[in-house]
Design a protein around this motif. Sequence first.
Motif, PDB file in Angstrom:
ATOM      1  N   ARG A  77      -3.865 -28.623 -25.339  1.00  4.86           N
ATOM      2  CA  ARG A  77      -3.569 -27.835 -24.140  1.00  4.86           C
ATOM      3  C   ARG A  77      -3.525 -26.350 -24.451  1.00  4.86           C
ATOM      4  N   ALA A  78      -4.449 -25.631 -23.860  1.00  2.00           N
ATOM      5  CA  ALA A  78      -4.474 -24.169 -23.977  1.00  2.00           C
ATOM      6  C   ALA A  78      -3.570 -23.558 -22.905  1.00  2.00           C
ATOM      7  N   ALA A  79      -3.282 -22.287 -23.081  1.00  2.00           N
ATOM      8  CA  ALA A  79      -2.522 -21.540 -22.076  1.00  2.00           C
ATOM      9  C   ALA A  79      -3.497 -20.951 -21.058  1.00  2.00           C
ATOM     10  N   HIS A  80      -3.016 -20.735 -19.860  1.00  2.81           N
ATOM     11  CA  HIS A  80      -3.802 -20.009 -18.858  1.00  2.81           C
ATOM     12  C   HIS A  80      -3.756 -18.539 -19.262  1.00  2.81           C
ATOM     13  N   TYR A  81      -4.928 -17.935 -19.405  1.00  2.00           N
ATOM     14  CA  TYR A  81      -5.011 -16.574 -19.933  1.00  2.00           C
ATOM     15  C   TYR A  81      -4.266 -15.557 -19.072  1.00  2.00           C
ATOM     16  N   ALA A  89      -2.155 -16.643 -29.087  1.00  2.00           N
ATOM     17  CA  ALA A  89      -1.413 -17.420 -30.086  1.00  2.00           C
ATOM     18  C   ALA A  89      -1.494 -18.914 -29.786  1.00  2.00           C
ATOM     19  N   VAL A  90      -1.468 -19.272 -28.509  1.00  2.88           N
ATOM     20  CA  VAL A  90      -1.569 -20.690 -28.128  1.00  2.88           C
ATOM     21  C   VAL A  90      -2.947 -21.231 -28.504  1.00  2.88           C
ATOM     22  N   LEU A  91      -4.000 -20.451 -28.281  1.00  2.00           N
ATOM     23  CA  LEU A  91      -5.344 -20.911 -28.642  1.00  2.00           C
ATOM     24  C   LEU A  91      -5.458 -21.105 -30.152  1.00  2.00           C
ATOM     25  N   GLN A  92      -4.896 -20.207 -30.918  1.00  2.00           N
ATOM     26  CA  GLN A  92      -4.902 -20.370 -32.382  1.00  2.00           C
ATOM     27  C   GLN A  92      -4.181 -21.658 -32.765  1.00  2.00           C
ATOM     28  N   LYS A  93      -3.046 -21.907 -32.129  1.00  2.00           N
ATOM     29  CA  LYS A  93      -2.298 -23.138 -32.398  1.00  2.00           C
ATOM     30  C   LYS A  93      -3.098 -24.372 -31.973  1.00  2.00           C
ATOM     31  N   CYS A  94      -3.871 -24.264 -30.883  1.00  2.00           N
ATOM     32  CA  CYS A  94      -4.723 -25.383 -30.449  1.00  2.00           C
ATOM     33  C   CYS A  94      -5.668 -25.806 -31.565  1.00  2.00           C
ATOM     34  N   LYS A 124     -14.507 -15.625 -22.746  1.00  2.00           N
ATOM     35  CA  LYS A 124     -15.313 -16.412 -23.680  1.00  2.00           C
ATOM     36  C   LYS A 124     -15.464 -15.745 -25.040  1.00  2.00           C
ATOM     37  N   GLU A 125     -15.695 -14.452 -25.053  1.00  2.00           N
ATOM     38  CA  GLU A 125     -15.863 -13.761 -26.338  1.00  2.00           C
ATOM     39  C   GLU A 125     -14.577 -13.820 -27.161  1.00  2.00           C
ATOM     40  N   LEU A 126     -13.436 -13.672 -26.511  1.00  3.13           N
ATOM     41  CA  LEU A 126     -12.157 -13.752 -27.208  1.00  3.13           C
ATOM     42  C   LEU A 126     -11.898 -15.178 -27.698  1.00  3.13           C
ATOM     43  N   SER A 127     -12.211 -16.171 -26.886  1.00  2.05           N
ATOM     44  CA  SER A 127     -12.056 -17.565 -27.298  1.00  2.05           C
ATOM     45  C   SER A 127     -12.908 -17.854 -28.530  1.00  2.05           C
ATOM     46  N   ALA A 128     -14.163 -17.397 -28.502  1.00  4.92           N
ATOM     47  CA  ALA A 128     -15.065 -17.625 -29.634  1.00  4.92           C
ATOM     48  C   ALA A 128     -14.502 -16.999 -30.910  1.00  4.92           C
TER      49      ALA A 128
END
Length: 168
Positions: A77-81, A89-94, A124-128
């Motif tokens: 589960r990602a966070a809503h941006y 930080a949540v995406l890194q933890k994902c 998208k660029e930040l997610s990548a």
Amino acid sequence: MIYEVVLADIAKQADIEAVVNSANANLRFGSGVAGAIHSAAGPELEDYCEPYAPLPFGAALVTPGFNLPNKFVIHVRAAHYLNDDEPEAVLQKCVQSVVAAANQNAITSMAIPAIGTGVFKFPKELSASIMATSFRQCFEQPTSLQKVRICVADADTKALFERAFFTA
């Protein structure tokens, strides 16, 4: 470690052991990746997930693949941006949670979407960038994973992820 970035339906990765679901908090059928995975897996997946909801931010849950061609689904589960605190930080933890779940289940290959870039509005660029950096950090330690396939829906997203993963 082999990385691939492909234009593909994540629910149709028959040569991959586990697919990653960019899940909602309730681990239910949704739009985007969650909808594709739940549709392909069948209603048993949602029934199986029910006792584990709500899934905390960044947490991963491994379930059977049911009718998918994959043995496992790793839900994360990602966070809503725009609406949640510290989405980066949540995406890194994902990513860390997905790799840990793969290691705990001796998974050797996974297909993963561009986490959070759909309904969770993650750029998208930040997610990548975050996903590439996080995977590199995770793979500084021994891992069962030998292949990570990033499944994206369009050529522009594919180009962003290829740059992030293949030009460091």
